[in-house]
Write an enzyme that holds these catalytic residues in place. Structure first.
Site: not given
Lengths: 564, 564
Positions: B477-478
């Protein structure tokens, strides 16, 4: 409905559910099917008992006409349709296809043979006082033969479920043959109705009704089944869970019930078929099945079965000779017919008798047909009562008879052999031998054996191999000569007792088991049941928190801890 | 009931459930409470639409008199009583006791203030065409003020449940105050009925009705509650599980409903109180609650809410000025009354407005009172329609208004941000960077961002700390600047992709999550939701077997694999 009628509605429904379920549970305690107690509740609340003891109260609770009567008739019909939805959902179509030949043979033989056996005396022996004097002999004989020949789908479904046979090969042959029977019965009945020149709902002729019925059946089981299978994942993904699927299933089965009622075949048939189509999808989740099936079996079905007893006075209109004649004709036709059908299909003698007794169950259809026949003056009250009693007796007999010819054993749970006296809430022992001695005392009291002998036997077994299971549990046990049935004691220990478990943890729950010698396989069954029951860590923790024997039993049966 | 009436019964019930639930789901999709769709279904099937477009079909489906009308009235009343049983079971008595002062203040202020605001113009302004010319002004004014002042228990219970507020402190204040309100309302209504010299069921005088009501309430909540608490473990230990408890609860609540109907307070009140007593026992298992509550919320409640729309033609008898007057009087009385009551009890402004909007919901009582008033010629059709529309609007408004003043956020699930386009059934990538790039493509397509930028951001984050969770799962994720809402992609990989998990197992389920920057807390919520969803090994295995995006969603929502 005014306020008084509203009050009566709630009261009568509450009493029906309450009595039916209470007597159903009493019947179960005596090893009888719950069905028996549920019908008995209706006899108690109906004209037979309440209507005789307190006629005003009976007339007030269950008025024969008016809004309350309409409501109750409607509700019981919805109830039986929803129970048939559940019965349909449990059908395993793959078994039905596999057993196609047996189904057709049993279905045909189980219809034609009793039909012939019943038609002949009814037509040739008109002197007997069993039909309304005004009734046409042919019509009466056709009605009588039809109502004798039809196996009761709801009754046999419930019996097979109670016996745990529903999804077996044999159970599915019985169910499929009963459906075949039911369908043929409704079609013959449509012919009889036509002969009586009675109203016929959609005004179709018989041929068209038959065509529609077959078309509907095939349509639901092919296209309908496929559409439902495709819709279920979408419903689960995009509507309320699990409520979306629940209301979808309910709405579909009610609409199917309306359709079959419209074409002249009873509503329960449509609900049942829709249940088959829904239940066949592997996308249907277990939790959805559970919600529908618990509600249908424990709220709706009891109301229907109890309502049977509300229809007539079983004492007033009771004629022993007539009951015996009907019972003998019914059983003499059905039992050998189905037996021969099953034998022809290549089933073993034992299975064939099992199928015969299963198919011998009559019920709802007889009562529905009987009510219509009463209305059109084809039969009198006595005949109606005889048909109902025949239905009840054949249904009641089918469970135990199947159990006997099939040598069925109900699965044994360790809690069946536990008593309040062998439950030790707080053990004081700190070692395994002391714990075994502590539990030997109550076991000696309930079995009548010598305490020291029990302790020695269990200790000897413990020496051979320690019985600590790990996870804080131990199951010391021994086979004892002279014991008539297994006996189980439970001891809870806060401090824990070392039983040499593989995980080296002390045991907090000690289950001591005595098995009769020569043994009967109960040892393995009981140990497996214990492992299954306490598999979950939450259950094990909760067991240590129970305050009474009853709470312990409640936990063991629900496998669910109480709220924190 | 003859065959035609039986067919109509199944058809109308099936259509009501089907339409109500379908429109209820549509309403939910548009962020509205299901209630709105369920009532709308009744308007569509009722005189307003179906009755205007196809009057014969409407009259055939929902006859105004006769067995079908009686059945439907009865069934809807049983339905609402059982929904109230569930609402009662959800009440947390400990909160009600703790909030006693607030409950009484809100209940009193929320009754007296609107009563006064409604009584004055109704009594002093008789020129207005809002009452039946034949009605006594005092009786009309009392009726109008009563029906304006009563909060709807079923409506606000459903709204609070939909918002997830039911068991909060505020929810319980609203519920307890609404009960207080309801009780007082029924007692005032009994007085009004006495003034109208209408039939009064048990023939008690008002004082005795009040005494019985209070006695019953106290009795159920003390002795009754204790008896139920003591009986539940016994029922669980010795009767069918979970059917025994289920039928016990149903029978008890139907009998309680009959009792309160008999003493002149509506049936729903008894069912609700019995629900409180049953639900309060910590011995009541979660699975029993689930069965009753799903069935009541998704089968019974929709039938009741839809049946409201069947009563009148909402277009024919619609008078805009009257609707506005009633709406303004209703809201002007209730909202400030409850607000001040809550403020007096020491609640914050925000909570007090929330309580005000909650208590402003009207519904079932207005409709029941309105129907009786119609029958006794106290009001005309237009007033009835205005009351019903007021009830619907205030109920509809209460959910969104509470949500707004309380800054409520519905919990976020990762599946809310997943689309069919970001679901990759079979990933080809063999390494973590390749997998991230593979999932970046569909995420770029749905977010409109640059694919390379997404991949870089996620890869950077992956460098800081690997996102393999173990058990075959990974959640790369980011945070991405310029993203308006989170976006999620799911990739399934049979071969597995190494994401450096603590258990060194390759990931078969890869969930890639993009979070807006500056972030809003959704990251933690989404990750927690993923962990919760895939906690069970069976769910993880089943995820790898899904064939389509819809099946994946169905699995994620039901957390239950399909049958093998």
């Amino acid at each position: 409905m005014n306020a008084h009628e509203m009050m009566i509605m709630f009261l009568s429904l509450g009493l029906l559910i309450g009595f039916a379920r209470a007597l159903g549970e009493v019947a179960r305690q005596f090893g009888q099917p719950a069905l028996l107690g549920e019908i008995l509740a209706g006899v108690l609340l109906g004209p037979t008992v309440l209507g005789t003891v307190a006629p005003d109260m009976f007339a007030g609770l269950f008025p024969a006409t008016g809004p309350n009567a309409s409501f109750l008739t409607g509700f019981t019909n919805v109830a039986i349709a929803l129970f048939l939805l559940v019965a349909g959902m449990e059908v395993d179509l793959s078994i039905v296809w596999r057993q196609g030949r047996a189904t057709i043979l049993v279905g045909m033989a189980g219809l034609l043979f009793p039909f012939a056996i019943a038609f002949a005396p009814a037509y040739l022996w008109p002197g007997l006082q069993w039909r309304d004097p005004a009734a046409e002999p042919l019509i009466f004989s056709l009605f009588f033969a039809t109502s004798i020949s039809i196996t009761s789908l709801p009754f046999i479904a419930k019996t097979l479920m109670d016996l745990g046979l529903y999804r077996s090969d044999m159970g599915m042959i019985v169910i499929a043959a009963a459906i075949f029977n039911d369908l043929a019965g409704w079609i013959i009945f449509a012919v009889v109705l036509g002969l009586m020149q009675a109203e016929h709902l959609a005004g179709f002729d018989i041929g068209f009704t038959i065509l529609l019925t077959l078309g509907f059946t095939v349509g639901i089981l092919t296209v309908g089944r496929w559409l439902i299978h495709k819709s279920l994942p979408w419903l689960q993904a995009h509507t309320s869970w699990p409520g979306g699927v629940l209301s979808f299933a309910m709405a579909l089965s009610l609409l199917a019930a309306a359709f079959t009622e419209w074409i002249g075949v009873h509503a329960i048939f449509g609900a049942f078929l829709m249940g088959v189509a829904i239940g066949d999808s592997r996308h249907l989740r277990q939790s959805t099945r559970t919600i529908i099936s618990e509600f249908a079996s424990f709220v709706f079905a009891p109301v229907f079965f109890a309502s049977i007893g509300l229809q007539v006075d079983f004492v007033q209109s009771f004629s022993l000779p007539l009951v015996l004649i009907v019972l003998v004709i019914a059983t003499l036709g059905k039992l050998p017919g189905c037996y021969w059908g099953a034998r022809l299909a290549g089933l073993s003698r034992r299975e064939s008798w099992g199928i015969g007794f299963g198919m011998n169950a009559r019920g709802a259809m007889q009562i529905i047909l009987g009510l219509l026949a009463l209305e059109y003056n084809v039969i009198g009250d006595e005949m109606f009562v005889a048909l109902v009693i025949m239905a009840i007796i054949t249904s009641m007999a089918s469970g135990p008879a199947m159990q006997r010819v099939l040598h069925l054993r109900t699965p044994r749970h360790f809690s069946d052999f536990l008593t309040a006296r062998t439950f030790v809430r707080a053990m004081t022992a700190g070692t395994a031998p002391a714990a075994i001695r502590e539990l030997s005392t109550p076991l000696a009291a309930v079995t009548g054996l010598d305490c020291e002998r029990i302790a020695e036997a269990v200790l000897d077994r413990e020496q051979v191999m320690p019985t600590g299971l790990g996870n804080g549990m131990a199951v010391p046990h021994a086979r004892i000569r002279g014991l008539s049935r297994p006996a189980v004691a439970v001891g809870l220990s806060t401090g824990g007792v070392d039983f040499n478990a593989p995980d080296a943890q002390p045991a907090h729950i000690v289950l001591m088991i005595l098995i009769p010698e020569p043994h009967d396989g109960s040892e393995v069954e009981i140990l497996a049941d214990i492992a299954r029951t306490f598999r979950n860590a939450r259950t094990r923790e909760a067991a240590l928190g129970v305050l009474t024997y009853t709470e312990f039993l409640a936990l063991v049966r629900s496998k669910e801890p109480v709220a924190p």
